[in-house]
Design an enzyme around this catalytic site. Structure first.
Site, PDB file in Angstrom:
ATOM      1  N   LYS A  50     -17.877  -7.657  -8.343  1.00  0.00           N
ATOM      2  CA  LYS A  50     -17.523  -7.159  -7.019  1.00  0.00           C
ATOM      3  C   LYS A  50     -18.486  -6.037  -6.651  1.00  0.00           C
ATOM      4  O   LYS A  50     -18.587  -5.030  -7.348  1.00  0.00           O
ATOM      5  CB  LYS A  50     -16.087  -6.644  -6.990  1.00  0.00           C
ATOM      6  CG  LYS A  50     -15.689  -6.133  -5.599  1.00  0.00           C
ATOM      7  CD  LYS A  50     -14.426  -5.315  -5.636  1.00  0.00           C
ATOM      8  CE  LYS A  50     -14.248  -4.600  -4.309  1.00  0.00           C
ATOM      9  NZ  LYS A  50     -13.185  -3.580  -4.374  1.00  0.00           N
ATOM     10  N   GLY A  86      -7.440   3.377  -0.123  1.00  0.00           N
ATOM     11  CA  GLY A  86      -6.412   4.329  -0.539  1.00  0.00           C
ATOM     12  C   GLY A  86      -5.599   4.921   0.586  1.00  0.00           C
ATOM     13  O   GLY A  86      -4.740   5.775   0.343  1.00  0.00           O
ATOM     14  N   ALA A 126      -8.738  -3.154   0.453  1.00  0.00           N
ATOM     15  CA  ALA A 126      -8.584  -1.751   0.845  1.00  0.00           C
ATOM     16  C   ALA A 126      -7.639  -1.585   2.023  1.00  0.00           C
ATOM     17  O   ALA A 126      -7.704  -2.316   3.005  1.00  0.00           O
ATOM     18  CB  ALA A 126      -9.919  -1.094   1.175  1.00  0.00           C
ATOM     19  N   GLY A 127      -6.749  -0.600   1.898  1.00  0.00           N
ATOM     20  CA  GLY A 127      -5.892  -0.194   2.995  1.00  0.00           C
ATOM     21  C   GLY A 127      -4.481  -0.720   2.971  1.00  0.00           C
ATOM     22  O   GLY A 127      -3.624  -0.256   3.724  1.00  0.00           O
ATOM     23  N   ASN A 177      -5.040  -1.802  -5.201  1.00  0.00           N
ATOM     24  CA  ASN A 177      -4.839  -0.967  -6.379  1.00  0.00           C
ATOM     25  C   ASN A 177      -3.862   0.162  -6.068  1.00  0.00           C
ATOM     26  O   ASN A 177      -2.754   0.229  -6.592  1.00  0.00           O
ATOM     27  CB  ASN A 177      -6.161  -0.418  -6.880  1.00  0.00           C
ATOM     28  CG  ASN A 177      -6.058   0.342  -8.205  1.00  0.00           C
ATOM     29  OD1 ASN A 177      -7.037   0.846  -8.712  1.00  0.00           O
ATOM     30  ND2 ASN A 177      -4.878   0.433  -8.804  1.00  0.00           N
ATOM     31  N   THR A 178      -4.252   1.058  -5.139  1.00  0.00           N
ATOM     32  CA  THR A 178      -3.448   2.241  -4.864  1.00  0.00           C
ATOM     33  C   THR A 178      -2.044   1.886  -4.391  1.00  0.00           C
ATOM     34  O   THR A 178      -1.074   2.566  -4.745  1.00  0.00           O
ATOM     35  CB  THR A 178      -4.142   3.126  -3.815  1.00  0.00           C
ATOM     36  OG1 THR A 178      -5.487   3.385  -4.233  1.00  0.00           O
ATOM     37  CG2 THR A 178      -3.420   4.446  -3.647  1.00  0.00           C
TER      38      THR A 178
END
Length: 261
Positions: free
Chosen positions: A103, A164, A190-191, A212-213
């Site tokens: 990635k 995040g 993301a987001g 992830n977050t």
């Protein structure tokens, strides 16, 4: 999802369309528990931050997420130039025994973590020439996504909102344009903040979601991982089923014919 509804990346099929990161957890045990709860098969690893063998004297992520159970996807988090990103992934290939799936992310600055697209394109060209199968974190710009496809990447990964941030999908129309022209899988990256964000991404027609977050920063990461697993499945099923058209007027659920008078 049916048994034949696989996510195919670089010629390999995956039953799960939820990809997860490996950072920000309390410890390695929680990392494994959340990953299993998510049902994820592809796990991203920030090579500059996570030990997968660079330090033989420290605990390794591979102890709890072994490569014979999961596809380890090295990423270039923390890289701000094409040169650094390429070097990082070449090092990862050595650490992972020559595995080609990676990635790529090249960031513009430390505040927004927004993709730096000129450097991203440059790095993608170099990595594809070097034989890598490149999945790319990119802006939600359909033109940039098309250029990446022409370079030869195996997946484009437009952000839903800032890394995040948990803000969800800010520009669904942009994602729809990218999906409409896609010749490779499109995965939101993301987001995502909660399960409904993941479901919306899949309902739009995305092939998968990476997060992830949203899981690691939840009050109960393992439970949130399960929620995300179900959300991705539900969103995919809704997309395949095809939603009813929106109407400006009410439409009764029951037929009018045969009513008792």
């Amino acid at each position: 999802m049916t048994d034949t509804d696989f996510l195919t990346i670089a010629g390999r099929q995956y039953a799960s369309r939820l990809l997860v990161g490996s950072g920000k957890y309390r410890d390695l045990e929680q990392t494994r528990a959340a990953t299993l709860a998510a049902g994820a098969e592809i796990i991203t690893v920030a090579i500059r931050r996570v030990n997968i063998g660079q330090d033989p004297n420290a605990p390794s992520l591979l102890d709890v997420l072994p490569p014979d159970e999961f596809t380890i996807l090295p990423n270039t988090a923390g890289c701000y130039t094409a040169k650094d990103a390429v070097y990082t992934l070449q090092m990862a290939r050595e650490l992972l025994g020559g595995r080609k799936l990676v990635k790529l992310e090249v960031l513009g600055d430390e505040k927004t973590l927004f993709p730096q697209m000129p450097e991203t394109l440059k790095a993608a060209e170099t990595l594809v020439r070097d034989g890598f199968d490149v999945m790319v974190y990119c802006s939600d710009d359909p033109i940039q996504a098309r250029i990446l496809q022409e370079i030869g990447v195996v997946a484009v990964m437009p952000l839903a909102s800032l890394i995040g941030s948990g803000m969800g999908i800010l520009h669904p129309w942009n994602l729809s344009l990218i999906i409409e022209q896609a010749t490779v899988p499109v995965l939101v990256d993301a987001g995502v903040g909660t399960a409904s964000d993941a479901a919306i991404a899949m309902e739009l027609g995305c092939d998968g979601v990476l997060m992830n977050t949203a899981i690691a920063a939840a009050r109960d990461p393992v439970r949130m991982a399960r929620a995300m697993r179900h959300a991705v499945i539900a969103g995919r099923e809704a997309h395949l089923a095809g939603r009813m058209p929106k109407r400006f007027m009410a439409s009764p659920s029951s037929p009018k014919e045969g009513l008792a008078t």
